[in-house]
Design a protein around this motif. Structure first.
Motif, PDB file in Angstrom:
ATOM      1  N   PHE A 122      -5.831  14.368   3.612  1.00  0.00           N
ATOM      2  CA  PHE A 122      -5.810  13.678   2.322  1.00  0.00           C
ATOM      3  C   PHE A 122      -6.843  14.220   1.344  1.00  0.00           C
ATOM      4  CE2 PHE A 122      -7.039  10.116  -0.490  1.00  0.00           C
ATOM      5  CZ  PHE A 122      -5.836  10.021  -1.174  1.00  0.00           C
ATOM      6  N   ASP A 123      -8.127  14.055   1.645  1.00  0.00           N
ATOM      7  CA  ASP A 123      -9.142  14.412   0.650  1.00  0.00           C
ATOM      8  C   ASP A 123      -9.968  15.602   1.115  1.00  0.00           C
ATOM      9  OD1 ASP A 123     -11.050  13.410   2.461  1.00  0.00           O
ATOM     10  OD2 ASP A 123     -10.882  11.409   1.605  1.00  0.00           O
ATOM     11  N   ILE A 124     -10.781  16.112   0.204  1.00  0.00           N
ATOM     12  CA  ILE A 124     -11.521  17.334   0.481  1.00  0.00           C
ATOM     13  C   ILE A 124     -12.601  17.107   1.542  1.00  0.00           C
ATOM     14  CG2 ILE A 124     -13.212  17.021  -1.361  1.00  0.00           C
ATOM     15  CD1 ILE A 124     -12.995  20.080  -1.851  1.00  0.00           C
ATOM     16  N   PHE A 140      -6.138  24.405   1.565  1.00  0.00           N
ATOM     17  CA  PHE A 140      -5.945  24.688   0.140  1.00  0.00           C
ATOM     18  C   PHE A 140      -6.496  23.512  -0.660  1.00  0.00           C
ATOM     19  CE2 PHE A 140      -2.801  27.436   2.083  1.00  0.00           C
ATOM     20  CZ  PHE A 140      -2.836  28.570   1.292  1.00  0.00           C
ATOM     21  N   ARG A 141      -7.466  23.789  -1.539  1.00  0.00           N
ATOM     22  CA  ARG A 141      -8.107  22.744  -2.320  1.00  0.00           C
ATOM     23  C   ARG A 141      -8.494  23.269  -3.691  1.00  0.00           C
ATOM     24  NH1 ARG A 141      -7.547  17.619  -0.001  1.00  0.00           N
ATOM     25  NH2 ARG A 141      -6.708  18.214   2.025  1.00  0.00           N
ATOM     26  N   ALA A 142      -8.826  22.329  -4.613  1.00  0.00           N
ATOM     27  CA  ALA A 142      -9.469  22.702  -5.867  1.00  0.00           C
ATOM     28  C   ALA A 142     -10.972  22.678  -5.611  1.00  0.00           C
ATOM     29  CB  ALA A 142      -9.117  21.727  -6.977  1.00  0.00           C
ATOM     30  N   ILE A 195      -2.814   8.817  -8.256  1.00  0.00           N
ATOM     31  CA  ILE A 195      -4.091   9.507  -8.462  1.00  0.00           C
ATOM     32  C   ILE A 195      -5.201   8.616  -7.908  1.00  0.00           C
ATOM     33  CG2 ILE A 195      -5.752  10.359 -10.151  1.00  0.00           C
ATOM     34  CD1 ILE A 195      -3.497  11.144 -11.947  1.00  0.00           C
ATOM     35  N   VAL A 196      -5.914   9.123  -6.916  1.00  0.00           N
ATOM     36  CA  VAL A 196      -6.928   8.331  -6.217  1.00  0.00           C
ATOM     37  C   VAL A 196      -8.314   8.720  -6.723  1.00  0.00           C
ATOM     38  CG1 VAL A 196      -7.931   7.752  -3.984  1.00  0.00           C
ATOM     39  CG2 VAL A 196      -5.463   8.167  -4.179  1.00  0.00           C
TER      40      VAL A 196
END
Length: 311
Positions: A122-124, A140-142, A195-196
């Motif tokens: 889910f999150d980074i 893959f992340r920003a 959008i979390v």
């Protein structure tokens, strides 16, 4: 149960002599005898009887032998599952329909001999923790949202700048446009449920809103992409943003429009993250494939937040 004693038992059963088993295992005959005795004590039975020609399995030894072989096979499979170069390359793609999924499908087509495990975290923070623990090899992340220090042991490289497009229903006022300047979207309702707060994509859209005066609504429950498409198709006042490389299919009757956004084109930066000490050989192959298969970055007429790492 100690696997060395099981391995010694199998070697002695195959050889028929403790001395020959000792030579095959590169240990002394006394060590073989001690290991067999320890295994017999653990099992509470005799496994061998002495004969003039060496040793023979007892009835209990014959019953135990196929299970001992299976124990060794299971142990080898367990080791192979995590041995570098033998286990699959594990990669986090966030979502099955997004740009990262397309990149990994292209990699699989180019390298069908490389085994892959694809996961969706889910999150980074979860992704970075999984990379550091060895649970996954890459994500893959920003990279990286403001206020979030980037760990020194995690490496990254930007692999794709994905342009955003405006998705509207057929009755939306912009539905007939071939393209739309970003500034023209001010005052239009852009609906993006799901959008979390605290995620890297939330930070991205917060900056987009602040920079260009847009209105992005994240209200209401997130029932997934199908429900989003249904609502946008039926509601002339709503539009949404969609990545240009996102693959979605909708009913022909929806009449949805994907409209390029320009002047500037907002692009979402996808980076590949991995641990600097990860030795998996397929990881280098993936990085080389992405470097060759994806276009350059920071093209003229595009926008992304200032916090994106330019590497």
């Amino acid at each position: 149960m100690d696997l060395d004693t099981v391995r010694t038992f199998v070697a002695a059963a195959d050889a028929g002599q403790f001395q020959q088993a000792a030579a095959e295992l590169a240990v002394t005959q006394q060590a073989v005898s001690k290991r067999i005795a320890a295994l017999e004590r653990a099992l509470g039975v005799r496994l061998f009887t002495r004969t003039p020609r060496g040793t023979e399995l007892t009835i209990d030894g014959q019953a135990f032998l196929p299970h001992a072989r299976e124990l060794l096979r299971v142990a080898e499979r367990a080791v192979s599952s995590v041995r570098t170069g033998h286990r699959p390359l594990r990669v986090d793609i966030i979502a099955s329909r997004g740009a990262a999924s397309g990149l990994m499908r292209g990699f699989h087509r180019a390298h069908p001999d490389i085994d892959l495990d694809v996961v969706m975290l889910f999150d980074i923070e979860t992704a970075v923790a999984a990379i550091r623990s060895g649970e996954i090899d890459a994500s893959f992340r920003a990279v990286a949202a403001p206020g979030r220090p980037f760990p020194e042991d995690i490496a990254s490289v930007r692999v794709l700048d994905e342009p955003l497009q405006l998705l509207t229903g057929p009755a939306h006022v912009l539905a007939g446009a071939r393209s739309v300047p970003l500034a023209r979207l001010a005052g239009h309702r852009i609906w993006m449920p799901g959008i979390v707060p605290g995620t890297e994509w939330a930070a991205y859209y917060d900056d987009l809103v602040a920079r260009f005066g847009l209105t992005i609504e994240a209200t209401g429950p997130n029932f997934g992409s199908d429900a989003l498409l249904d609502t946008v198709a039926d509601t002339p006042a709503l539009a949404t943003f969609m990545g240009g490389d996102t693959r979605l299919v909708w009913p022909a009757g929806h009449g949805l429009r994907r409209i390029p956004v320009t002047d500037p084109t907002p692009v979402y930066p996808h980076s590949l993250l991995w641990h600097r000490d990860n030795p998996h050989p397929a990881l280098a192959t993936l990085r080389a494939h992405l470097a060759a298969a994806t276009p350059g970055h920071d093209a003229a007429g595009t926008w992304m937040p200032d916090w994106v790492i330019a590497r």
